[in-house]
Design an enzyme around this catalytic site. Sequence first.
Site, PDB file in Angstrom:
ATOM      1  N   ARG A  73      -3.790  -7.083   2.557  1.00  0.00           N
ATOM      2  CA  ARG A  73      -2.321  -6.961   2.538  1.00  0.00           C
ATOM      3  C   ARG A  73      -1.624  -8.273   2.902  1.00  0.00           C
ATOM      4  NH1 ARG A  73      -1.615  -1.300   2.228  1.00  0.00           N
ATOM      5  NH2 ARG A  73      -3.307  -0.188   3.268  1.00  0.00           N
TER       6      ARG A  73
ATOM      7  N   HIS B  25       0.162  -6.715  -3.751  1.00  0.00           N
ATOM      8  CA  HIS B  25      -0.993  -7.518  -3.384  1.00  0.00           C
ATOM      9  C   HIS B  25      -1.823  -7.999  -4.572  1.00  0.00           C
ATOM     10  CE1 HIS B  25       0.283  -6.119   0.456  1.00  0.00           C
ATOM     11  NE2 HIS B  25      -0.021  -4.865   0.188  1.00  0.00           N
TER      12      HIS B  25
ATOM     13  N   PRO C   6       4.121   2.569  -5.800  1.00  0.00           N
ATOM     14  CA  PRO C   6       3.265   3.736  -5.611  1.00  0.00           C
ATOM     15  C   PRO C   6       3.183   4.265  -4.183  1.00  0.00           C
ATOM     16  CG  PRO C   6       1.960   1.779  -6.138  1.00  0.00           C
ATOM     17  CD  PRO C   6       3.401   1.423  -6.369  1.00  0.00           C
ATOM     18  N   ASN C   7       3.139   5.573  -4.111  1.00  0.00           N
ATOM     19  CA  ASN C   7       2.946   6.342  -2.879  1.00  0.00           C
ATOM     20  C   ASN C   7       4.171   6.386  -1.972  1.00  0.00           C
ATOM     21  OD1 ASN C   7       0.104   6.956  -3.409  1.00  0.00           O
ATOM     22  ND2 ASN C   7      -0.223   4.770  -3.089  1.00  0.00           N
TER      23      ASN C   7
ATOM     24  N   HIS D 123       9.167  -4.586   2.803  1.00  0.00           N
ATOM     25  CA  HIS D 123       8.032  -3.781   3.252  1.00  0.00           C
ATOM     26  C   HIS D 123       8.405  -3.096   4.557  1.00  0.00           C
ATOM     27  CE1 HIS D 123       5.481  -5.486   0.203  1.00  0.00           C
ATOM     28  NE2 HIS D 123       5.980  -6.665   0.525  1.00  0.00           N
TER      29      HIS D 123
ATOM     30  N   ARG E 265      -1.793  -6.122   9.267  1.00  0.00           N
ATOM     31  CA  ARG E 265      -2.688  -5.067   8.793  1.00  0.00           C
ATOM     32  C   ARG E 265      -3.922  -5.677   8.116  1.00  0.00           C
ATOM     33  NH1 ARG E 265       0.774  -0.883   5.600  1.00  0.00           N
ATOM     34  NH2 ARG E 265      -1.135   0.329   5.902  1.00  0.00           N
TER      35      ARG E 265
ATOM     36  N   SER F 163       6.261  -1.655   6.720  1.00  0.00           N
ATOM     37  CA  SER F 163       5.334  -2.170   7.733  1.00  0.00           C
ATOM     38  C   SER F 163       5.289  -3.698   7.628  1.00  0.00           C
ATOM     39  CB  SER F 163       3.927  -1.602   7.500  1.00  0.00           C
ATOM     40  OG  SER F 163       3.383  -2.112   6.287  1.00  0.00           O
TER      41      SER F 163
ATOM     42  N   GLU G  69      12.314  -8.602  -1.558  1.00  0.00           N
ATOM     43  CA  GLU G  69      11.075  -7.839  -1.376  1.00  0.00           C
ATOM     44  C   GLU G  69      11.118  -7.205   0.014  1.00  0.00           C
ATOM     45  OE1 GLU G  69       7.618 -10.336  -1.794  1.00  0.00           O
ATOM     46  OE2 GLU G  69       6.295  -8.862  -0.858  1.00  0.00           O
TER      47      GLU G  69
ATOM     48  N   TYR H 225       4.407   4.116   8.779  1.00  0.00           N
ATOM     49  CA  TYR H 225       5.629   4.064   7.970  1.00  0.00           C
ATOM     50  C   TYR H 225       6.810   4.829   8.557  1.00  0.00           C
ATOM     51  CZ  TYR H 225       2.432   2.109   4.517  1.00  0.00           C
ATOM     52  OH  TYR H 225       1.518   1.310   3.876  1.00  0.00           O
TER      53      TYR H 225
ATOM     54  N   ASN I 177      10.447  -2.573  -3.007  1.00  0.00           N
ATOM     55  CA  ASN I 177       9.217  -2.425  -2.227  1.00  0.00           C
ATOM     56  C   ASN I 177       8.106  -2.154  -3.241  1.00  0.00           C
ATOM     57  OD1 ASN I 177       7.049  -1.742  -0.658  1.00  0.00           O
ATOM     58  ND2 ASN I 177       8.204  -0.428   0.742  1.00  0.00           N
TER      59      ASN I 177
ATOM     60  N   ARG J  94       3.471  10.345   4.863  1.00  0.00           N
ATOM     61  CA  ARG J  94       2.395   9.374   4.627  1.00  0.00           C
ATOM     62  C   ARG J  94       2.224   8.473   5.855  1.00  0.00           C
ATOM     63  NH1 ARG J  94       2.902   3.952   0.910  1.00  0.00           N
ATOM     64  NH2 ARG J  94       0.730   3.310   1.113  1.00  0.00           N
TER      65      ARG J  94
ATOM     66  N   ASP K 170       5.212 -11.624 -12.708  1.00  0.00           N
ATOM     67  CA  ASP K 170       5.813 -12.251 -13.878  1.00  0.00           C
ATOM     68  C   ASP K 170       7.162 -11.610 -14.218  1.00  0.00           C
ATOM     69  OD1 ASP K 170       3.699 -13.980 -14.042  1.00  0.00           O
ATOM     70  OD2 ASP K 170       2.762 -13.040 -15.793  1.00  0.00           O
TER      71      ASP K 170
ATOM     72  N   ALA L 228       1.576  -1.155  -2.943  1.00  0.00           N
ATOM     73  CA  ALA L 228       0.279  -1.824  -3.120  1.00  0.00           C
ATOM     74  C   ALA L 228       0.279  -2.822  -4.272  1.00  0.00           C
ATOM     75  CB  ALA L 228      -0.824  -0.787  -3.315  1.00  0.00           C
TER      76      ALA L 228
HETATM   77  C1  DQA Z   1       4.133  -1.383   1.990  1.00  0.00           C
HETATM   78  C2  DQA Z   1       2.922  -2.193   2.432  1.00  0.00           C
HETATM   79  C3  DQA Z   1       1.837  -2.177   1.373  1.00  0.00           C
HETATM   80  O1  DQA Z   1       0.691  -2.901   1.827  1.00  0.00           O
HETATM   81  C4  DQA Z   1       1.396  -0.771   1.085  1.00  0.00           C
HETATM   82  O2  DQA Z   1       0.459  -0.756   0.025  1.00  0.00           O
HETATM   83  C5  DQA Z   1       2.529   0.158   0.802  1.00  0.00           C
HETATM   84  C6  DQA Z   1       3.752   0.020   1.579  1.00  0.00           C
HETATM   85  C7  DQA Z   1       5.185  -1.276   3.099  1.00  0.00           C
HETATM   86  O3  DQA Z   1       6.295  -0.862   2.784  1.00  0.00           O
HETATM   87  O4  DQA Z   1       4.901  -1.557   4.260  1.00  0.00           O
HETATM   88  O5  DQA Z   1       2.402   1.074   0.010  1.00  0.00           O
HETATM   89  O6  DQA Z   1       4.723  -2.056   0.883  1.00  0.00           O
END
Ligand code: DQA
Length: 151
Positions: free
Chosen positions: A113, A79, A10-11, A102, A109, A104, A100, A23, A73, A18, A86, A76
């Site tokens: 997180r 977390h 998401p996002n 990320h 943070r 950031s 995985e 980011y 990635n 953003r 699963d 959110a």
């Molecule tokens: C993220 C870190 C997550 O905590 C956050 O919710 C994101 C982006 C990152 O790429 O740093 O949406 O996964």
Amino acid sequence: MPRVLVLNGPNLQRLGTREPAIYGSATLADVERDLKAAAPEHVEVELRQTDDEATLISWLHEAVDTRSPVIMNPAAFTHYSYALRDASVLVTEAGLPLIEVHISNPHRREEFRHTSVVSGVATGVIAGLGVEGYLLALRYVAARIGSIPGA
Ligand code: DQA
């Protein structure tokens, strides 16, 4: 041709605008372009993004069924989504890498997180290196793709 799925939660379609101080200014389209440019000729890269947990889970199932290594990635969902964890287990238990990523460094943070429910079942984790983390993950996966049965 082996395919690497690059899955985004998401996002992340908002990358570029953003919270750029966190980011950066690259968009997800920039990431996709750079990954495709960096992929060896014999490796296909398919980047997807969804805000929907069920869709992300179904893509992990698809990765298992099509023997596709995964770079993810989870945003959110990282977390708190036990369902995503699963589904991630299914990927690594199938002998497929799941990296995985990320952008950031979540550990620098907010406290919420600092927990990833995915890391414990991922092949590896790259965090805090900006969007370059996706490229590093691809380098790792591409170097090993020849030895993944069925990929
Ligand atoms: C993220 C870190 C997550 O905590 C956050 O919710 C994101 C982006 C990152 O790429 O740093 O949406 O996964």
